[in-house]
Design an enzyme around this catalytic site. Structure first.
Site, PDB file in Angstrom:
ATOM      1  N   ASP A   1      -9.448 -27.670  -3.727  1.00  0.00           N
ATOM      2  CA  ASP A   1      -8.238 -27.924  -4.524  1.00  0.00           C
ATOM      3  C   ASP A   1      -8.627 -28.497  -5.892  1.00  0.00           C
ATOM      4  OD1 ASP A   1      -9.151 -30.317  -3.362  1.00  0.00           O
ATOM      5  OD2 ASP A   1      -7.146 -31.195  -3.242  1.00  0.00           O
TER       6      ASP A   1
ATOM      7  N   HIS B   1     -17.036 -37.367  -3.973  1.00  0.00           N
ATOM      8  CA  HIS B   1     -16.641 -37.028  -2.599  1.00  0.00           C
ATOM      9  C   HIS B   1     -17.068 -35.615  -2.184  1.00  0.00           C
ATOM     10  CE1 HIS B   1     -13.977 -40.534  -2.493  1.00  0.00           C
ATOM     11  NE2 HIS B   1     -13.426 -40.132  -3.615  1.00  0.00           N
TER      12      HIS B   1
HETATM   13  C1  BDR Z   1     -10.640 -36.241  -1.677  1.00  0.00           C
HETATM   14  O1  BDR Z   1      -9.337 -36.200  -2.258  1.00  0.00           O
HETATM   15  C2  BDR Z   1      -9.374 -35.560  -3.516  1.00  0.00           C
HETATM   16  O2  BDR Z   1      -8.846 -36.402  -4.495  1.00  0.00           O
HETATM   17  C3  BDR Z   1     -10.809 -35.274  -3.820  1.00  0.00           C
HETATM   18  O3  BDR Z   1     -10.961 -34.023  -4.456  1.00  0.00           O
HETATM   19  C4  BDR Z   1     -11.503 -35.314  -2.494  1.00  0.00           C
HETATM   20  O4  BDR Z   1     -11.562 -34.049  -1.895  1.00  0.00           O
HETATM   21  C5  BDR Z   1     -11.118 -37.679  -1.626  1.00  0.00           C
HETATM   22  O5  BDR Z   1     -10.278 -38.451  -0.836  1.00  0.00           O
HETATM   23 CA    CA Z   2     -10.988 -32.017  -3.130  1.00  0.00          CA
END
Ligand code: BDR
Ligand code: CA
Length: 316
Positions: A9, A241
């Site tokens: 995303d 992340h």
């Molecule tokens: C996840 O949430 C999104 O904001 C980031 O892309 C990541 O996949 C981290 O909690």
């Molecule tokens: Ca993400």
């Protein structure tokens, strides 16, 4: 070569992981599927097409889910304060990108590609788990045909980031995540336990951009407001992340883990909480019996992970 479908995303940290998957010499990126999350699916798909064009990525992009698997769930707002209104840190991105989308919806693309490559595909999912759950519901046999599923999501022994107990990707579609975690396939869960301690500083990224090509410079530019957002938690840097999940594909030895059945709480004040029943522990009355044992990462060699990201990004 690891054949990867990247379910994403984009999303600032999604963009970094995309460039990593595109540039790592042992990864063959065979598809990009999009999902709502950091922005609407229209926006995340436009962003995926934009990055595909800017970074010359051959893999097709297939558009996925716009809402949760259970349509009765109320829509949640997009986290514009994290990824910007446009999902890419509010850098300039054209409204329309002149790159063709794959004609299939994401879950169909996943099914077809897994069936065409039995036992080989690694699904790296770093957004809501909706596309994976849809693919599984439509064709349950794919569970036995994928190599494994690597997820960025959840939190087990640390707090959440959208509620005291829940992480954004899981909280955004808990029913889908529970379905994916309890399906009879191999899942490795890379959650906040490891991703929230794996950070890249603004200056480190800036130095990479200075050395790197236009792709890295674009990544640096789109990451700036995300780094600003993280100032409450990271000293002038960002949590990477989604790149942690991408790195797991090629370097699982940089992670320590436990294994066990994983469930997701659906509803109530703990909505989206991820829970593991570690193997060897059995809590009566045995509600968790018969569920597959999944891998949950609890430790990470962050410096080595960051170094691997740097090496891949600077490789042209
Ligand atoms: C996840 O949430 C999104 O904001 C980031 O892309 C990541 O996949 C981290 O909690
Ligand atoms: Ca993400």
């Amino acid at each position: 070569m690891h054949k990867v479908i990247y379910d994403t995303d984009p999303g600032v940290d999604d963009a970094m992981a995309l460039l990593f998957l595109h540039r790592h010499p042992e990864i063959d990126l065979i598809g990009i599927t999009t999902v709502f999350g950091n922005a609407s699916v229209e926006t995340t798909t436009r962003n995926a097409l934009f990055l595909k064009r800017e970074w010359n990525i051959a893999a097709p992009v297939a558009k996925g889910a716009s809402v949760t698997i259970d349509p009765s769930r109320a829509e949640r707002e997009w986290p514009a304060m994290v990824h910007g209104d446009n999902g890419l840190g509010d850098i300039e991105v054209p409204e329309k990108i002149d790159v063709a989308l794959d004609p299939r919806p994401a879950h169909r693309f996943i099914i077809d590609t897994v069936r065409a490559n039995p036992g080989e595909v690694r699904l790296v999912a770093v957004g809501r788990m909706t596309n994976l759950a849809r693919a599984l519901k439509e064709d349950p046999e794919i569970a036995g045909l994928v190599k494994d599923v690597v997820i960025m999501g959840g939190n087990f022994y640390v707090p959440g980031n959208v509620s005291p107990v829940a992480e954004a990707n899981i909280h955004g579609d808990p029913e889908a995540a529970d379905f994916v975690m309890t399906a009879p396939w191999k899942v490795a869960v890379i959650g906040l336990d490891v991703t929230s301690i794996t950070t890249m500083s603004r200056s480190y990224l800036g130095e990479m951009a200075a050395k790197g090509d236009e792709a890295v410079k674009l990544l640096d530019a789109l990451s700036q407001s995300y780094i600003d957002f993280y100032k409450h938690a990271v000293e002038d840097g960002m949590m990477v992340h989604d790149s942690c999940a991408a790195v797991y594909v090629v370097a699982p030895e940089l992670f320590s883990s436990i294994s066990g059945a994983v469930r997701v709480v659906c509803g109530g004040i703990a909505d989206g909480q991820t829970i593991i029943q570690p193997d060897g522990r059995r809590f009566p009355p045995g509600d968790w019996d018969g569920l597959p044992s999944q891998i949950v990462c609890t430790g990470i060699e962050s410096e080595k992970v960051i170094d691997l990201i740097r090496k891949a990004l600077l490789r042209v």
